[in-house]
Design a protein around this motif. Structure first.
Motif, PDB file in Angstrom:
ATOM      1  N   VAL A 129       0.860  -1.182   0.000  1.00 49.36           N
ATOM      2  CA  VAL A 129       0.000   0.000   0.000  1.00 49.36           C
ATOM      3  C   VAL A 129       0.894   1.229   0.000  1.00 49.36           C
ATOM      4  O   VAL A 129       1.679   1.439   0.929  1.00 49.36           O
ATOM      5  N   ILE A 131       0.770   5.293  -0.463  1.00 50.52           N
ATOM      6  CA  ILE A 131       0.014   6.546  -0.594  1.00 50.52           C
ATOM      7  C   ILE A 131       1.000   7.689  -0.461  1.00 50.52           C
ATOM      8  O   ILE A 131       1.707   7.766   0.527  1.00 50.52           O
TER       9      ILE A 131
ATOM     10  N   GLU B  44      -5.726  11.192  -0.891  1.00 53.81           N
ATOM     11  CA  GLU B  44      -5.438  10.028  -1.719  1.00 53.81           C
ATOM     12  C   GLU B  44      -5.849   8.734  -1.013  1.00 53.81           C
ATOM     13  O   GLU B  44      -6.377   7.798  -1.617  1.00 53.81           O
ATOM     14  N   SER B  48      -8.651   6.265  -2.484  1.00 48.55           N
ATOM     15  CA  SER B  48      -8.343   4.887  -2.842  1.00 48.55           C
ATOM     16  C   SER B  48      -9.237   3.914  -2.078  1.00 48.55           C
ATOM     17  O   SER B  48      -9.476   2.796  -2.529  1.00 48.55           O
ATOM     18  N   GLY B  51     -12.282   3.104  -4.218  1.00 40.32           N
ATOM     19  CA  GLY B  51     -12.036   2.349  -5.431  1.00 40.32           C
ATOM     20  C   GLY B  51     -11.793   0.888  -5.177  1.00 40.32           C
ATOM     21  O   GLY B  51     -11.532   0.526  -4.050  1.00 40.32           O
ATOM     22  N   PRO B  52     -11.851   0.069  -6.201  1.00 38.71           N
ATOM     23  CA  PRO B  52     -12.099   0.409  -7.598  1.00 38.71           C
ATOM     24  C   PRO B  52     -13.596   0.477  -7.942  1.00 38.71           C
ATOM     25  O   PRO B  52     -13.940   0.781  -9.077  1.00 38.71           O
TER      26      PRO B  52
END
Lengths: 131, 157
Positions: A129, A131, B44, B48, B51-52
């Protein structure tokens, strides 16, 4: 339960399966046709028997047996219980995203298609992960 | 069109994306929050999380109201999320229209009193919910769409 629904049986060591299903319910609400079995609380023969009982209760319709670790006794019991059965698939390496998709995408896919989807979902959910 | 306006201090999380999302199938999840919309990485992170399956928009409170009122999302089914009663009320005061708000998650912390299993409020928050109720808006407390719908308007007066 309609004929189209696919039964799910989560076979794990310890209480992992029960807790996975409890977590699924926490996220999506009540789910039907899903069961957890602990391979470490039951003898191997009892696991096989319990899988058969669940399948019988669902009139031997399509089913997916999820197992935590392939190569352990749970996996062996799952194979032993299902290898001669049509319409029953075993998936190893069960994880939460996979189970969430199993319970929420029921009815949109047939057995082979949902199994392919679950494998893909389970694998893609394991990633770094960033970010 | 906003099909679900939800107050949830966990913002975009599994109950919203999977529990509500796969039931109501929105096109987009809008998180309206001044703090998160101004932080690059947090923005962000939450984008995220949607999603998706769904498009996401992480907007300031005023940005969300302006874009919703301006018709930007008229052709989409949208979930609108706010972290608390203060943020929801602020958007209503800016002219956002709503008939019903789902008070989906205000979790326990010290100083909060229980209204339902998933809704705990302190005195200030209770007052803010009261202000929202005074506008004739139904406040309903469900964590998930399959839960029993409990209207809490009478519990915040």
């Amino acid at each position: 339960m309609t004929d189209k629904e696919i039964t799910g049986i989560v076979v794990t060591h310890g209480q992992l399966g029960e807790e996975l299903l409890r977590t699924v319910r926490l996220i999506v609400g009540e789910v039907r046709g899903c069961y957890a079995l602990s391979g470490s609380d039951l003898g191997d023969e009892k696991v096989v028997e319990s899988i058969h009982e669940i399948l019988k209760a669902h009139k031997a319709g399509a089913a997916v047996v999820f197992v935590d670790y392939f190569g352990g006794s749970c996996g062996a019991s799952c194979v032993r219980a299902t290898r001669h059965l049509e319409g029953v698939k075993v998936i190893s390496g069960v994880n939460l995203p996979m189970l969430l998709d199993f319970v929420t995408k029921q009815g949109t896919m047939g057995l082979d298609e949902i199994v392919d989807h679950l494998i893909h979902r389970g694998q893609e959910s394991v990633r770094v992960v960033e970010i | 069109m906003v099909i679900l306006f939800r107050i949830d201090d966990r913002l975009i999380h599994a109950q919203v994306v999977v529990g509500w999302g796969r039931r109501l199938k929105p096109d987009r999840i809008i998180l309206a929050d001044d703090q998160i919309s101004s932080e690059g990485w947090e923005k962000e992170l939450y984008a995220s999380a949607a999603g998706p399956d769904f498009k996401a928009a992480i907007l300031s409170l005023s940005g969300a109201v302006e874009q919703i009122r301006g018709g930007v999302f008229d052709s989409e089914k949208v979930f609108l999320l706010a972290r608390g009663p203060a943020e929801a009320l602020e958007m209503l005061e800016m002219g956002l229209e709503a008939k019903e708000i789902n008070v989906g998650g205000l979790h326990y912390r010290e100083g909060r009193e229980k209204i339902t299993e998933n809704v705990w409020v302190d005195g200030t928050e209770r007052g803010l919910l009261r202000e929202i109720a005074k506008r004739g808006i139904i406040l309903e407390a469900r964590a998930l769409p399959g839960d029993r719908k409990i209207t809490i308007n009478s519990k915040v007066v």
